[in-house]
Design a protein around this motif. Structure first.
Motif, PDB file in Angstrom:
ATOM      1  N   ASP A   1       0.817  -1.217   0.000  1.00  0.00           N
ATOM      2  CA  ASP A   1       0.000   0.000   0.000  1.00  0.00           C
ATOM      3  C   ASP A   1       0.854   1.271   0.000  1.00  0.00           C
ATOM      4  OD1 ASP A   1       1.057  -0.263   2.512  1.00  0.00           O
ATOM      5  OD2 ASP A   1      -0.793   0.234   3.588  1.00  0.00           O
ATOM      6  N   THR A   2       2.172   1.132  -0.163  1.00  0.00           N
ATOM      7  CA  THR A   2       3.061   2.296  -0.090  1.00  0.00           C
ATOM      8  C   THR A   2       2.662   3.376  -1.091  1.00  0.00           C
ATOM      9  OG1 THR A   2       4.857   0.866   0.632  1.00  0.00           O
ATOM     10  CG2 THR A   2       5.482   3.029  -0.228  1.00  0.00           C
ATOM     11  N   GLY A   3       2.351   2.950  -2.325  1.00  0.00           N
ATOM     12  CA  GLY A   3       1.963   3.919  -3.356  1.00  0.00           C
ATOM     13  C   GLY A   3       0.659   4.611  -2.999  1.00  0.00           C
ATOM     14  N   ARG A   4      -0.300   3.840  -2.481  1.00  0.00           N
ATOM     15  CA  ARG A   4      -1.594   4.450  -2.118  1.00  0.00           C
ATOM     16  C   ARG A   4      -1.434   5.408  -0.945  1.00  0.00           C
ATOM     17  NH1 ARG A   4      -2.910  -0.888  -3.243  1.00  0.00           N
ATOM     18  NH2 ARG A   4      -3.061  -1.533  -1.066  1.00  0.00           N
TER      19      ARG A   4
ATOM     20  N   HIS B   1       1.290   3.709  -9.586  1.00  0.00           N
ATOM     21  CA  HIS B   1       1.697   3.512  -8.189  1.00  0.00           C
ATOM     22  C   HIS B   1       0.632   2.816  -7.340  1.00  0.00           C
ATOM     23  CE1 HIS B   1       4.937   6.181  -9.157  1.00  0.00           C
ATOM     24  NE2 HIS B   1       4.144   7.211  -9.359  1.00  0.00           N
ATOM     25  N   LEU B   2      -0.578   2.620  -7.904  1.00  0.00           N
ATOM     26  CA  LEU B   2      -1.702   2.348  -7.009  1.00  0.00           C
ATOM     27  C   LEU B   2      -2.009   0.872  -6.789  1.00  0.00           C
ATOM     28  CD1 LEU B   2      -4.091   5.217  -8.105  1.00  0.00           C
ATOM     29  CD2 LEU B   2      -2.364   5.198  -6.294  1.00  0.00           C
ATOM     30  N   SER B   3      -2.088   0.099  -7.851  1.00  0.00           N
ATOM     31  CA  SER B   3      -2.498  -1.295  -7.691  1.00  0.00           C
ATOM     32  C   SER B   3      -1.882  -2.126  -8.796  1.00  0.00           C
ATOM     33  CB  SER B   3      -4.023  -1.407  -7.760  1.00  0.00           C
ATOM     34  OG  SER B   3      -4.458  -1.117  -9.079  1.00  0.00           O
ATOM     35  N   VAL B   4      -1.948  -3.422  -8.645  1.00  0.00           N
ATOM     36  CA  VAL B   4      -1.379  -4.322  -9.644  1.00  0.00           C
ATOM     37  C   VAL B   4      -2.063  -4.086 -10.993  1.00  0.00           C
ATOM     38  CG1 VAL B   4      -1.084  -6.744 -10.296  1.00  0.00           C
ATOM     39  CG2 VAL B   4      -0.739  -6.044  -7.918  1.00  0.00           C
TER      40      VAL B   4
ATOM     41  N   ALA C   1       6.863   2.235  -6.354  1.00  0.00           N
ATOM     42  CA  ALA C   1       6.863   3.336  -5.387  1.00  0.00           C
ATOM     43  C   ALA C   1       7.075   4.652  -6.127  1.00  0.00           C
ATOM     44  CB  ALA C   1       7.958   3.125  -4.355  1.00  0.00           C
ATOM     45  N   HIS C   2       6.433   5.736  -5.660  1.00  0.00           N
ATOM     46  CA  HIS C   2       6.691   7.067  -6.209  1.00  0.00           C
ATOM     47  C   HIS C   2       8.170   7.400  -6.009  1.00  0.00           C
ATOM     48  CE1 HIS C   2       2.336   7.457  -5.389  1.00  0.00           C
ATOM     49  NE2 HIS C   2       2.308   8.490  -6.188  1.00  0.00           N
ATOM     50  N   GLY C   3       8.804   7.909  -7.038  1.00  0.00           N
ATOM     51  CA  GLY C   3      10.187   8.334  -6.885  1.00  0.00           C
ATOM     52  C   GLY C   3      10.340   9.368  -5.788  1.00  0.00           C
ATOM     53  N   MET C   4       9.374  10.291  -5.716  1.00  0.00           N
ATOM     54  CA  MET C   4       9.506  11.353  -4.721  1.00  0.00           C
ATOM     55  C   MET C   4       9.234  10.856  -3.306  1.00  0.00           C
ATOM     56  SD  MET C   4      10.833  13.838  -6.065  1.00  0.00           S
ATOM     57  CE  MET C   4      10.711  15.009  -4.718  1.00  0.00           C
ATOM     58  N   TYR C   5       8.503   9.731  -3.194  1.00  0.00           N
ATOM     59  CA  TYR C   5       8.357   9.120  -1.866  1.00  0.00           C
ATOM     60  C   TYR C   5       9.714   8.618  -1.409  1.00  0.00           C
ATOM     61  CZ  TYR C   5       7.531   5.452   1.555  1.00  0.00           C
ATOM     62  OH  TYR C   5       7.602   4.665   2.677  1.00  0.00           O
ATOM     63  N   LEU C   6      10.400   7.892  -2.285  1.00  0.00           N
ATOM     64  CA  LEU C   6      11.720   7.353  -1.929  1.00  0.00           C
ATOM     65  C   LEU C   6      12.685   8.489  -1.629  1.00  0.00           C
ATOM     66  CD1 LEU C   6      11.891   4.700  -4.794  1.00  0.00           C
ATOM     67  CD2 LEU C   6      11.288   4.263  -2.407  1.00  0.00           C
ATOM     68  N   ALA C   7      12.656   9.521  -2.493  1.00  0.00           N
ATOM     69  CA  ALA C   7      13.585  10.633  -2.330  1.00  0.00           C
ATOM     70  C   ALA C   7      13.302  11.388  -1.027  1.00  0.00           C
ATOM     71  CB  ALA C   7      13.472  11.568  -3.523  1.00  0.00           C
ATOM     72  N   SER C   8      12.017  11.595  -0.731  1.00  0.00           N
ATOM     73  CA  SER C   8      11.674  12.338   0.484  1.00  0.00           C
ATOM     74  C   SER C   8      12.049  11.549   1.732  1.00  0.00           C
ATOM     75  CB  SER C   8      10.176  12.653   0.513  1.00  0.00           C
ATOM     76  OG  SER C   8       9.835  13.461  -0.594  1.00  0.00           O
ATOM     77  N   ARG C   9      11.886  10.220   1.651  1.00  0.00           N
ATOM     78  CA  ARG C   9      12.300   9.403   2.798  1.00  0.00           C
ATOM     79  C   ARG C   9      13.813   9.445   2.960  1.00  0.00           C
ATOM     80  NH1 ARG C   9       9.771   3.664   4.524  1.00  0.00           N
ATOM     81  NH2 ARG C   9      11.353   3.894   6.127  1.00  0.00           N
TER      82      ARG C   9
END
Lengths: 311, 463
Positions: free
Chosen positions: A197-200, A213-216, A229-237
């Motif tokens: 659910d990381t993308g959601r 990013h949302l579902s299969v 995963a969103h690139g910006m999620y990874l980058a922000s983390r």
């Protein structure tokens, strides 16, 4: 020429429009423009929403402070950037574009109550071995002062605007896909367990409901086996984990390699140049897939001196 | 702070103990700490624990409070403390339910100790038990209390399971909502995934890496071989089995729920059996994976306590005095940025403790190095022997020294006994104090690593 937007564009409707465009393009081959639009899109009076910042920081594992996190500024300005990418005269298809790189100058801390003016445009349309790449540039001002600037590089896979043949594309893609042995750090300093659910969850705080990013199912529609995963999620983390405290100006870049298919276990090696957060000078980060031993992304963060990069 | 010949606290501390009795028994030495004077001694009188058992085993349905109460009651029975008011009881648990905010006080109330015995909880991950000994010893040395019980309990079986962050927020918002629309709004935030509960993990919150994965990195960095780890694990089991056979644990362990020996102990294990196990940690590293279920401690349930007192207290109650608690030192390392291994903090605490006490490894007859993993012990030993590391990281002029294996964990340690996190400190202190009392002379060093990049080391001395 600046085109001034009256309201923040709705990402969902921009995506819906793009989806309709790509469906139509599937039916009849549309003549693609070969140059980038020159217009800049501008939106004034943007304001961070404290509860959204709270949700964003919770997802990043940080507490909400008095300033706007660098990754959240990206969320705030992203619809303006997408409004440029979804112009009819923009030559590449918005959906399915791959985020290659980001470079952000966070020039000074931005208070939660600062009204921000955002200007976005595209430049540097260049051929890439597996398609075409383009830079999206965003400048954020508070009054006359530039406080944040970002450059995102995207790849449109398989779209060749400079007349390369399909055979060239096929070899370029095949060469790209061969999993050569990559040099990875010997030891991780952290592990991320990213659920399905990381993308959601990131979509919920960022408003970026890109179906990839949302579902299969929605990811398959865009050619991925599983959601990524969103690139910006990874980058922000990455910034939350290895970055400075929120009052320190800094510059950070991230280069995306193999996408993070969800769910996934990601190992990271973060070399932070600091004896404590107060003396933070920078960091180098590599994230990889421990099973397939491939790099997901690498990042570099560095402290900015007070007037560095200011206009 | 206290210039009276007798201690004000002691007047009411032991039930039925008259003031004149107390004064008569003090042998003329200054008992309480006055600025500048040497503080009085804090003495280990004895210990008691329940046998440790692997999680999900015989204690699967025993709570931390059940086990801590059982350990306390065994101690009470062993030293005749029924109805006694103890100066203070300090204990803790690492995997702790929120309802157990007063775990130790509740255990005291459920035990045979006097109900007016005060208690407090302490939590310092795997160093919890040792830190309670240090804290209460200091209070005894300062004359604030005459007696204390230190220890801890941990159940990996009866671990707290929490609702997810999402559900928790929805429930809290729901409880604050007043109107039906507000309540519906709160419920709308609930996602199906929120219904999945959160069980505790051994992952470090700031890195997401489990303790085993952290240690695997340190193991690789120090190039500790699989065989060396298996040999240390074997020694732990054979030493502990031998100690049981000669009755060493007869007055340290009280049976609980049908268990009379540590259930993890494998007296019949061998290097061949240990060598056949598959590595479980470090499989993602470029270095070879060497850490197995055999040379790593399993998740364990158990509880242990130690009775401490002033010399006066012990004499008045005709109690044995096994060893003095001399000194202790805590340390922490920056493991978050990978600068040092998660479990390496005791390595840094050790030279500081030795220097303060003008001692070297040569002054010690027993070394109790907690076996979180066999390789934790081996990396500690390797670091203290490494000249370059001791110079650059510990600021010493050369290597700290060598710990001789015949002095190391002579009655077995956590690899054999198991490791109920907060209980381990009291297990070690009681066993070491007894070893020193048996020998009749000498000193012992304790080293315990802990989650969060922390560690505590301590010195005990024979009397």
């Amino acid at each position: 020429m600046d085109r001034v937007l009256a309201d923040p564009p709705e990402l969902t409707s921009l995506y819906a429009g793009a989806l309709a465009v790509s469906a139509r393009a599937g039916l009849r081959r549309r003549q693609r423009p070969s140059a980038l639009p020159l217009d800049r899109h501008r939106l004034d009076g943007l304001l961070a929403a404290p509860d959204e910042v709270e949700g964003f920081q919770r997802l990043m594992g940080r507490a909400r402070g008095d300033f706007v996190p660098s990754g959240y500024v990206h969320i705030l300005v992203f619809p303006v950037a997408v409004s440029v990418l979804s112009r009819p005269d923009f030559p590449l298809p918005l959906l399915g574009m791959i985020h290659l790189r980001n470079e952000i100058h966070h020039l000074r801390p931005i208070r939660l109550d600062e009204r921000l003016a955002v200007t976005a445009w595209v430049e540097n349309l260049t051929p890439h071995r597996s398609g075409s790449q383009v830079d999206v540039v965003v400048h954020v001002h508070s009054g006359p002062e530039m406080v944040w600037m970002g450059r995102s590089t995207y790849l449109a896979k398989g779209i060749h605007l400079t007349g390369t043949s399909d055979a060239d594309v096929a070899t370029a893609v095949a060469a790209d896909a061969s999993p050569a042995a990559e040099e990875l750090p010997g030891c991780p300093t952290a592990e991320w367990s990213l659920g399905g659910d990381t993308g959601r969850r990131y979509a919920a705080v960022s408003g970026d409901y890109n179906p990839i990013h949302l579902s299969v199912l929605s990811a398959r529609a865009l050619g991925m086996k599983r959601p990524i995963a969103h690139g910006m999620y990874l980058a922000s983390r990455m910034v939350a984990a290895a970055g400075p405290d929120e009052s320190t100006p800094f510059k950070w870049t991230v280069e995306f390699r193999a996408p993070v298919l969800l769910p996934s276990r990601v190992l990271l090696s973060a070399e932070v140049d600091a004896s404590s957060t107060a003396q933070w000078r920078g960091a180098e980060v590599v994230a990889w897939d421990p099973r397939r031993r491939r790099t997901h992304f690498s990042g570099r963060l560095e402290r900015l001196t007070v007037d560095a990069g200011a206009k | 702070m206290n210039n009276l010949p007798t201690e004000p606290n002691s007047m009411s501390e032991s039930n039925g103990m008259s003031e004149s009795n107390r004064t008569a028994e003090s042998d003329g030495t200054t008992e309480s700490y006055r600025g500048g004077a040497k503080p009085r001694a804090a003495v280990v009188i004895g210990g008691n624990r329940i046998p440790f058992a692997r999680s999900g085993g015989p204690y699967a349905y025993a709570s931390n409070q059940d086990m801590l109460t059982a350990a306390l009651d065994g101690l009470v029975a062993r030293f005749g403390l029924q109805g006694e008011r103890i100066g203070e009881v300090a204990a803790g648990a690492v995997l702790k339910h929120s309802r157990d905010f007063n775990l130790t006080r509740e255990a005291v109330l459920g035990s045979a100790l006097a109900a007016d015995t005060p208690a407090y909880d302490l939590q310092q991950a795997c160093a919890t038990g040792l830190e309670t000994v240090v804290g209460l010893s200091n209070k005894i040395k300062l004359g604030q209390i005459d007696s204390g019980i230190a220890g801890g309990a941990d159940s990996a079986s009866d671990a707290p399971v929490a609702v997810s962050e999402g559900l928790r927020r929805v429930l809290l918002d729901l409880s604050r909502a007043r109107t039906t629309p507000q309540k519906l709004a709160a419920l709308r935030n609930l996602r199906p995934a929120d219904l999945k509960p959160n069980a505790p993990t051994t992952a470090e919150p700031r890195t997401g890496l489990s303790m085993g994965e952290h240690q695997a990195i340190t193991t690789a960095r120090w190039d500790i071989s699989r065989q060396a780890q298996d040999e240390l694990a074997l020694a732990s089991h054979t030493n502990m089995a031998a100690a049981y056979d000669r009755g060493f644990f007869d007055d340290l362990v009280t049976p609980f729920r049908g268990v009379s020996r540590d259930a993890n102990l494998r007296a019949d294990t061998s290097l061949e059996k240990l060598a056949s196990l598959k590595p479980v940690f470090g499989r993602d590293l470029t270095a070879q994976a060497t850490m197995t279920a055999g040379n790593s401690t399993p998740l364990t349930d158990g509880a242990a306590v130690v009775l401490l007192g002033s010399e006066d207290y012990a004499r008045k109650h005709s109690l044995p005095m096994l060893a003095n608690v001399v000194d202790a030192e805590a340390a922490a390392v920056d493991f978050v940025h990978g600068k040092e291994g998660l479990l390496m903090a005791p390595v840094y605490a050790m030279p500081r403790l030795l220097q303060r006490n003008n001692m070297t490894f040569a002054d010690f007859d027993f070394f109790e190095i907690h076996e979180a993993f066999a390789s934790t012990v081996l990396t500690s030993l390797a670091a203290w022997e490494d000249e370059d590391f001791c110079r650059t990281q510990l600021g010493l002029s050369g290597a700290l020294g060598t710990v001789h294996r015949n002095k190391l964990n002579v009655n077995g340690s956590s690899l054999a006994a198991g490791h109920p996190f907060a209980a381990t400190g009291a297990r070690i202190v009681a066993s070491l104090a007894k070893s020193l009392a048996e020998k009749g002379s000498g000193r012992g060093l304790i080293s315990v690593c802990a989650a969060g990049g922390q560690g505590v080391v301590a010195i005990l001395e024979a009397r």
